[in-house]
Scaffold this motif. Sequence first.
Motif, PDB file in Angstrom:
ATOM      1  N   ARG A  91       0.840  -1.212   0.000  1.00 22.09           N
ATOM      2  CA  ARG A  91       0.000   0.000   0.000  1.00 22.09           C
ATOM      3  C   ARG A  91       0.862   1.244   0.000  1.00 22.09           C
ATOM      4  NH1 ARG A  91      -3.116  -2.822   3.876  1.00 22.09           N
ATOM      5  NH2 ARG A  91      -2.205  -1.539   5.540  1.00 22.09           N
ATOM      6  N   ARG A  92       1.937   1.206   0.766  1.00 17.78           N
ATOM      7  CA  ARG A  92       2.842   2.356   0.817  1.00 17.78           C
ATOM      8  C   ARG A  92       3.476   2.601  -0.557  1.00 17.78           C
ATOM      9  NH1 ARG A  92       4.432   7.237   1.390  1.00 17.78           N
ATOM     10  NH2 ARG A  92       6.607   7.547   1.971  1.00 17.78           N
ATOM     11  N   LEU A  93       3.867   1.533  -1.232  1.00 19.00           N
ATOM     12  CA  LEU A  93       4.445   1.672  -2.568  1.00 19.00           C
ATOM     13  C   LEU A  93       3.419   2.228  -3.544  1.00 19.00           C
ATOM     14  CD1 LEU A  93       6.693   1.225  -4.647  1.00 19.00           C
ATOM     15  CD2 LEU A  93       5.923  -1.154  -4.847  1.00 19.00           C
ATOM     16  N   ARG A  94       2.186   1.722  -3.496  1.00 18.97           N
ATOM     17  CA  ARG A  94       1.131   2.234  -4.384  1.00 18.97           C
ATOM     18  C   ARG A  94       0.876   3.713  -4.131  1.00 18.97           C
ATOM     19  NH1 ARG A  94      -3.284  -2.561  -3.490  1.00 18.97           N
ATOM     20  NH2 ARG A  94      -2.294  -4.183  -4.782  1.00 18.97           N
ATOM     21  N   HIS A  95       0.853   4.099  -2.865  1.00 15.92           N
ATOM     22  CA  HIS A  95       0.632   5.508  -2.519  1.00 15.92           C
ATOM     23  C   HIS A  95       1.748   6.376  -3.082  1.00 15.92           C
ATOM     24  CE1 HIS A  95      -0.436   9.074  -0.190  1.00 15.92           C
ATOM     25  NE2 HIS A  95       0.819   9.128   0.216  1.00 15.92           N
ATOM     26  N   LEU A  96       2.992   5.897  -2.951  1.00 17.73           N
ATOM     27  CA  LEU A  96       4.133   6.647  -3.464  1.00 17.73           C
ATOM     28  C   LEU A  96       4.060   6.776  -4.981  1.00 17.73           C
ATOM     29  CD1 LEU A  96       6.751   8.011  -2.472  1.00 17.73           C
ATOM     30  CD2 LEU A  96       7.915   5.833  -2.848  1.00 17.73           C
ATOM     31  N   MET A  97       3.635   5.691  -5.645  1.00 14.51           N
ATOM     32  CA  MET A  97       3.485   5.731  -7.095  1.00 14.51           C
ATOM     33  C   MET A  97       2.429   6.754  -7.517  1.00 14.51           C
ATOM     34  SD  MET A  97       5.493   3.581  -8.726  1.00 14.51           S
ATOM     35  CE  MET A  97       4.565   3.459 -10.253  1.00 14.51           C
ATOM     36  N   LYS A  98       1.319   6.761  -6.816  1.00  8.18           N
ATOM     37  CA  LYS A  98       0.242   7.693  -7.135  1.00  8.18           C
ATOM     38  C   LYS A  98       0.667   9.128  -6.861  1.00  8.18           C
ATOM     39  CE  LYS A  98      -4.663   8.550  -6.202  1.00  8.18           C
ATOM     40  NZ  LYS A  98      -5.862   8.113  -5.423  1.00  8.18           N
ATOM     41  N   GLN A  99       1.413   9.321  -5.791  1.00  5.33           N
ATOM     42  CA  GLN A  99       1.832  10.656  -5.384  1.00  5.33           C
ATOM     43  C   GLN A  99       2.869  11.247  -6.337  1.00  5.33           C
ATOM     44  OE1 GLN A  99       4.168  10.911  -1.687  1.00  5.33           O
ATOM     45  NE2 GLN A  99       2.738  12.456  -0.972  1.00  5.33           N
ATOM     46  N   GLN A 100       3.843  10.440  -6.772  1.00  3.81           N
ATOM     47  CA  GLN A 100       4.966  10.947  -7.564  1.00  3.81           C
ATOM     48  C   GLN A 100       4.853  10.663  -9.059  1.00  3.81           C
ATOM     49  OE1 GLN A 100       7.083  12.907  -6.208  1.00  3.81           O
ATOM     50  NE2 GLN A 100       6.535  12.547  -4.067  1.00  3.81           N
ATOM     51  N   ASN A 101       4.099   9.623  -9.439  1.00  5.13           N
ATOM     52  CA  ASN A 101       3.885   9.256 -10.834  1.00  5.13           C
ATOM     53  C   ASN A 101       5.193   9.082 -11.621  1.00  5.13           C
ATOM     54  OD1 ASN A 101       2.345   8.600 -13.111  1.00  5.13           O
ATOM     55  ND2 ASN A 101       2.295  10.726 -13.805  1.00  5.13           N
ATOM     56  N   PRO A 102       6.101   8.229 -11.145  1.00  2.00           N
ATOM     57  CA  PRO A 102       7.333   7.991 -11.900  1.00  2.00           C
ATOM     58  C   PRO A 102       7.062   7.119 -13.121  1.00  2.00           C
ATOM     59  CG  PRO A 102       7.236   6.529 -10.009  1.00  2.00           C
ATOM     60  CD  PRO A 102       6.040   7.432  -9.917  1.00  2.00           C
ATOM     61  N   ARG A 103       7.902   7.281 -14.157  1.00  2.00           N
ATOM     62  CA  ARG A 103       7.758   6.461 -15.364  1.00  2.00           C
ATOM     63  C   ARG A 103       8.554   5.161 -15.242  1.00  2.00           C
ATOM     64  NH1 ARG A 103       3.631   8.452 -15.795  1.00  2.00           N
ATOM     65  NH2 ARG A 103       3.328   7.526 -17.854  1.00  2.00           N
ATOM     66  N   MET A 104       9.556   5.152 -14.369  1.00  2.00           N
ATOM     67  CA  MET A 104      10.382   3.963 -14.176  1.00  2.00           C
ATOM     68  C   MET A 104      10.698   3.823 -12.691  1.00  2.00           C
ATOM     69  SD  MET A 104      13.908   2.920 -16.198  1.00  2.00           S
ATOM     70  CE  MET A 104      14.893   4.275 -15.523  1.00  2.00           C
ATOM     71  N   VAL A 105      10.678   2.582 -12.184  1.00  2.00           N
ATOM     72  CA  VAL A 105      10.870   2.328 -10.757  1.00  2.00           C
ATOM     73  C   VAL A 105      11.836   1.163 -10.569  1.00  2.00           C
ATOM     74  CG1 VAL A 105       9.754   1.687  -8.590  1.00  2.00           C
ATOM     75  CG2 VAL A 105       8.550   3.155 -10.218  1.00  2.00           C
ATOM     76  N   PHE A 106      12.840   1.376  -9.726  1.00  2.00           N
ATOM     77  CA  PHE A 106      13.786   0.321  -9.374  1.00  2.00           C
ATOM     78  C   PHE A 106      13.622   0.001  -7.892  1.00  2.00           C
ATOM     79  CE2 PHE A 106      18.237  -0.827  -8.013  1.00  2.00           C
ATOM     80  CZ  PHE A 106      18.223  -2.102  -8.555  1.00  2.00           C
ATOM     81  N   LEU A 107      13.292  -1.260  -7.592  1.00  2.00           N
ATOM     82  CA  LEU A 107      13.039  -1.684  -6.216  1.00  2.00           C
ATOM     83  C   LEU A 107      14.097  -2.685  -5.772  1.00  2.00           C
ATOM     84  CD1 LEU A 107       9.176  -2.211  -6.500  1.00  2.00           C
ATOM     85  CD2 LEU A 107      10.375  -0.211  -5.569  1.00  2.00           C
ATOM     86  N   ILE A 108      14.577  -2.499  -4.559  1.00  2.00           N
ATOM     87  CA  ILE A 108      15.667  -3.298  -3.998  1.00  2.00           C
ATOM     88  C   ILE A 108      15.171  -4.031  -2.758  1.00  2.00           C
ATOM     89  CG2 ILE A 108      18.017  -3.193  -3.051  1.00  2.00           C
ATOM     90  CD1 ILE A 108      18.194  -0.402  -4.478  1.00  2.00           C
ATOM     91  N   GLU A 109      15.711  -5.210  -2.540  1.00  3.00           N
ATOM     92  CA  GLU A 109      15.341  -6.048  -1.394  1.00  3.00           C
ATOM     93  C   GLU A 109      13.824  -6.273  -1.347  1.00  3.00           C
ATOM     94  OE1 GLU A 109      17.476  -6.446   2.433  1.00  3.00           O
ATOM     95  OE2 GLU A 109      18.154  -4.410   2.009  1.00  3.00           O
ATOM     96  N   THR A 110      13.287  -6.741  -2.455  1.00  2.00           N
ATOM     97  CA  THR A 110      11.864  -7.045  -2.498  1.00  2.00           C
ATOM     98  C   THR A 110      11.513  -8.255  -1.636  1.00  2.00           C
ATOM     99  OG1 THR A 110      12.115  -8.491  -4.423  1.00  2.00           O
ATOM    100  CG2 THR A 110      11.734  -6.145  -4.845  1.00  2.00           C
ATOM    101  N   LYS A 111      12.470  -9.183  -1.505  1.00  2.56           N
ATOM    102  CA  LYS A 111      12.309 -10.404  -0.699  1.00  2.56           C
ATOM    103  C   LYS A 111      11.137 -11.262  -1.188  1.00  2.56           C
ATOM    104  CE  LYS A 111      14.468  -8.299   3.345  1.00  2.56           C
ATOM    105  NZ  LYS A 111      14.398  -8.039   4.796  1.00  2.56           N
ATOM    106  N   LEU A 112      10.907 -11.200  -2.503  1.00  8.06           N
ATOM    107  CA  LEU A 112       9.823 -11.967  -3.120  1.00  8.06           C
ATOM    108  C   LEU A 112      10.363 -12.793  -4.284  1.00  8.06           C
ATOM    109  CD1 LEU A 112       6.970  -9.290  -3.365  1.00  8.06           C
ATOM    110  CD2 LEU A 112       7.267 -11.020  -1.589  1.00  8.06           C
TER     111      LEU A 112
END
Length: 257
Positions: free
Chosen positions: A18-39
């Motif tokens: 939810r926090r990631l979705r909120h950040l995406m909605k707030q900033q609207n980046p075109r590209m996202v790099f995520l580290i330590e997803t643990k998935l």
Amino acid sequence: MKSLSWNVRGLGSSRAVRRLRHLMKQQNPRMVFLIETKLDKKRMEKVRRSCGLLNGIEVKAEGTRGGLCLGWKEDIVVTLRSYSKWHVDVLVKENGLQEEWQFTGLYGSPYLRDQDVVWNLLKRISQEGNYPWLVAGDFNEFMFSFEKKGGNPRDQKRMEVFRETIEECNLMDIGFSGVWYTWERGNLLETNIRERLDRGLANEKWLNLFPLGNIHHLPYSTSDHCPLLINSDKVSRFSGDRNFYFEVWWTMEDSFE
């Protein structure tokens, strides 16, 4: 164009997603790099798509450690060059921009025994192309002792090797604004350790292509790492020579005033 780089410290909980979705909605980046997803790859792809990033590359976690993801919107073209558990390297083609530029999302090892592997990887990538180049992520190392507040001092040799790697790759620190540190809570004395582990580096070609390029360290909650918001702009407010860039190492010289 806006890009985001963030050590999320795990996306296994609904709160983190939810926090990631909120950040995406707030900033609207075109590209996202995520580290330590643990998935694993399948679960990470599901999270990525739920954030509106229909295109992407996942590197699975090893047990409960690591895991990388690079996702992007459909209005840019991203071409994969290479990847490992330490990095994702791509070429980016933006609408309205003729020249491709290179992005490397990096996860530096927290273990000293692996650092040489990561630095040699970065050096090798630097020799494999001649593009405008941006490297961003969690380097798990810092350049100078003042980038750490509290705790035991960092070994000078480790910082020196990191600086030499950056210099050999012809990269420069873009700088920062906002809360720049990683926050580590916690020993019996309730001390706090703050470190600048997350940063963006670029070569001169990238700085010339995006003369207004900058990085802002955003506030965070579910991770103890700051998300890096990278802004690039094709149009400079200046004409003539390239912008002036301050080099932190100048302050280490005896003659500096």
